[in-house]
Write an enzyme that holds these catalytic residues in place. Sequence first.
Site, PDB file in Angstrom:
ATOM      1  N   GLU A 137     -19.431 -37.926  32.770  1.00 20.05           N
ATOM      2  CA  GLU A 137     -20.312 -37.086  33.601  1.00 20.05           C
ATOM      3  C   GLU A 137     -19.569 -35.790  33.895  1.00 20.05           C
ATOM      4  O   GLU A 137     -18.412 -35.627  33.510  1.00 20.05           O
ATOM      5  CB  GLU A 137     -20.670 -37.805  34.913  1.00 20.05           C
ATOM      6  CG  GLU A 137     -19.473 -38.093  35.799  1.00 20.05           C
ATOM      7  CD  GLU A 137     -19.834 -38.773  37.120  1.00 20.05           C
ATOM      8  OE1 GLU A 137     -20.975 -38.624  37.600  1.00 20.05           O
ATOM      9  OE2 GLU A 137     -18.948 -39.449  37.678  1.00 20.05           O
TER      10      GLU A 137
ATOM     11  N   ARG B 200      -1.847 -42.940  62.267  1.00 18.33           N
ATOM     12  CA  ARG B 200      -1.794 -43.060  60.813  1.00 18.33           C
ATOM     13  C   ARG B 200      -1.159 -44.366  60.347  1.00 18.33           C
ATOM     14  O   ARG B 200       0.045 -44.594  60.554  1.00 18.33           O
ATOM     15  CB  ARG B 200      -1.025 -41.867  60.220  1.00 18.33           C
ATOM     16  CG  ARG B 200      -1.034 -41.851  58.696  1.00 18.33           C
ATOM     17  CD  ARG B 200      -0.294 -40.647  58.153  1.00 18.33           C
ATOM     18  NE  ARG B 200      -0.342 -40.613  56.702  1.00 18.33           N
ATOM     19  CZ  ARG B 200       0.486 -41.294  55.903  1.00 18.33           C
ATOM     20  NH1 ARG B 200       1.435 -42.048  56.413  1.00 18.33           N
ATOM     21  NH2 ARG B 200       0.369 -41.210  54.593  1.00 18.33           N
TER      22      ARG B 200
ATOM     23  N   LYS C 288     -19.373 -42.492  46.273  1.00 19.03           N
ATOM     24  CA  LYS C 288     -19.348 -41.049  46.534  1.00 19.03           C
ATOM     25  C   LYS C 288     -18.355 -40.785  47.667  1.00 19.03           C
ATOM     26  O   LYS C 288     -18.745 -40.473  48.799  1.00 19.03           O
ATOM     27  CB  LYS C 288     -20.766 -40.565  46.881  1.00 19.03           C
ATOM     28  CG  LYS C 288     -20.956 -39.070  46.689  1.00 19.03           C
ATOM     29  CD  LYS C 288     -22.429 -38.716  46.679  1.00 19.03           C
ATOM     30  CE  LYS C 288     -22.688 -37.233  46.692  1.00 19.03           C
ATOM     31  NZ  LYS C 288     -22.152 -36.491  45.549  1.00 19.03           N
TER      32      LYS C 288
ATOM     33  N   ARG D 169     -27.667 -45.160  48.832  1.00 22.09           N
ATOM     34  CA  ARG D 169     -26.372 -44.935  48.168  1.00 22.09           C
ATOM     35  C   ARG D 169     -25.259 -44.832  49.207  1.00 22.09           C
ATOM     36  O   ARG D 169     -24.173 -45.372  49.031  1.00 22.09           O
ATOM     37  CB  ARG D 169     -26.432 -43.677  47.299  1.00 22.09           C
ATOM     38  CG  ARG D 169     -25.151 -43.440  46.506  1.00 22.09           C
ATOM     39  CD  ARG D 169     -25.292 -42.341  45.481  1.00 22.09           C
ATOM     40  NE  ARG D 169     -25.466 -41.035  46.097  1.00 22.09           N
ATOM     41  CZ  ARG D 169     -25.689 -39.905  45.418  1.00 22.09           C
ATOM     42  NH1 ARG D 169     -25.752 -39.930  44.096  1.00 22.09           N
ATOM     43  NH2 ARG D 169     -25.832 -38.764  46.043  1.00 22.09           N
TER      44      ARG D 169
ATOM     45  N   HIS E 248      -1.706 -46.948  56.693  1.00 24.28           N
ATOM     46  CA  HIS E 248      -2.499 -47.021  55.470  1.00 24.28           C
ATOM     47  C   HIS E 248      -3.654 -48.005  55.641  1.00 24.28           C
ATOM     48  O   HIS E 248      -4.766 -47.757  55.196  1.00 24.28           O
ATOM     49  CB  HIS E 248      -1.632 -47.428  54.280  1.00 24.28           C
ATOM     50  CG  HIS E 248      -0.846 -46.286  53.707  1.00 24.28           C
ATOM     51  ND1 HIS E 248       0.199 -45.706  54.383  1.00 24.28           N
ATOM     52  CD2 HIS E 248      -0.979 -45.607  52.539  1.00 24.28           C
ATOM     53  CE1 HIS E 248       0.686 -44.714  53.644  1.00 24.28           C
ATOM     54  NE2 HIS E 248      -0.011 -44.638  52.536  1.00 24.28           N
TER      55      HIS E 248
HETATM   56  N1  PDD Z   1     -22.482 -33.797  43.454  1.00 24.69           N
HETATM   57  N2  PDD Z   1     -21.692 -36.873  39.509  1.00 24.69           N
HETATM   58  C1  PDD Z   1     -20.806 -36.406  40.414  1.00 24.69           C
HETATM   59  C2  PDD Z   1     -19.356 -36.653  40.195  1.00 24.69           C
HETATM   60  C3  PDD Z   1     -21.276 -35.707  41.551  1.00 24.69           C
HETATM   61  O1  PDD Z   1     -20.410 -35.250  42.475  1.00 24.69           O
HETATM   62  C4  PDD Z   1     -22.670 -35.492  41.704  1.00 24.69           C
HETATM   63  C5  PDD Z   1     -23.237 -34.781  42.896  1.00 24.69           C
HETATM   64  C6  PDD Z   1     -23.544 -35.980  40.715  1.00 24.69           C
HETATM   65  C7  PDD Z   1     -25.039 -35.799  40.821  1.00 24.69           C
HETATM   66  O2  PDD Z   1     -25.567 -36.628  41.846  1.00 24.69           O
HETATM   67  P1  PDD Z   1     -26.910 -36.228  42.622  1.00 24.69           P
HETATM   68  O3  PDD Z   1     -27.978 -36.120  41.605  1.00 24.69           O
HETATM   69  O4  PDD Z   1     -27.115 -37.377  43.555  1.00 24.69           O
HETATM   70  O5  PDD Z   1     -26.657 -34.926  43.319  1.00 24.69           O
HETATM   71  C8  PDD Z   1     -23.015 -36.670  39.646  1.00 24.69           C
HETATM   72  C9  PDD Z   1     -22.881 -33.223  44.716  1.00 24.69           C
HETATM   73  C10 PDD Z   1     -24.149 -32.453  44.642  1.00 24.69           C
HETATM   74  C11 PDD Z   1     -21.722 -32.457  45.306  1.00 24.69           C
HETATM   75  O6  PDD Z   1     -20.614 -32.991  45.262  1.00 24.69           O
HETATM   76  O7  PDD Z   1     -21.914 -31.362  45.830  1.00 24.69           O
END
Ligand code: PDD
Length: 292
Positions: A183, A104, A151, A50, A106
């Site tokens: 979510e 800096r 992420k 990921r 963008h």
């Molecule tokens: N958060 N959705 C979001 C927006 C998240 O930030 C997370 C994880 C999840 C769950 O993903 P996973 O099962 O891979 O932990 C879903 C982490 C734990 C955090 O930001 O601390």
Amino acid sequence: MLVYLNGEYLDHDRATVSVDDRGFLFGDGVYEVTRARNGRLFEPGRHLRRLGRGLEALGIAPPAGFEPEGGALAEISDRLLRDSGLVSGDALLYLQITRGAAQRTHHFPPAGTPPTVFLQANRLAVPDDVRARGATAITTPDLRWQRCDLKTVQLLPNVLAKQQAVAAGAFEAVFVRDAILTEGASTNLFAVIGGALRTHPATERILPGITREVILELANEQGLSVVEQPVAVADLSRVTELFLTSTSNDVMPVARLDGRVVGSGRPGPVARQLQAALRERLERDTAQAPAV
Ligand code: PDD
């Protein structure tokens, strides 16, 4: 406590990042939170894949050893978990990679600007007390961008949503976009409707959670009927169970949403079954003698 920063192991209080860091200035970076149990990482390969997809989407070259097959994560986490006294019990390993420090602009800095790489390990207090009674959650508009599958450290909408939950005395805020529950602010969402387990498909609207993936596998193994289909607000009256999943919370049943009781108002059988299966998988996969 020791942390890892750009090739060095440093005392936590001495580790500092440049004011020019693009993570600080632009939120220009990605992160991973990986579960460790008894000094061993759970599903490190999935986290690295990921991470790799995120780095590629952002156009950041993976730092040496952080390629999907690289050994840096295992090596650094071994040292951090050992030196932080986390070789037994539950811990979280935090990893962040930003586009680095540069004047800096963008647009991207000159090629060759080294990314900033930061890791630290912390004790995880697994919220079993909340799990036993079921959590409360609120809903809030999903104001995030169109690439929630990445992420990135740009978490302002998540921060504001979680604070809204805390202010309301709730455990989590669940995002709603176009009348669909996507979510949680830091969790994925599952529901049981008509006996079938449902969760939002892994599109650009949600983070493809590692726990979500493992839970889908476990649910299939257990012969549960599973559909990757989102839960609409209009479906809520038919929901018999609702639960959240994440690295730090495992499976967290939701007993109340926006003040309304969900199902029986107690953790339901599907959530309890999947939590037990996840815990068994976690114990099994981290059972070998600690690598440290
Ligand atoms: N958060 N959705 C979001 C927006 C998240 O930030 C997370 C994880 C999840 C769950 O993903 P996973 O099962 O891979 O932990 C879903 C982490 C734990 C955090 O930001 O601390």
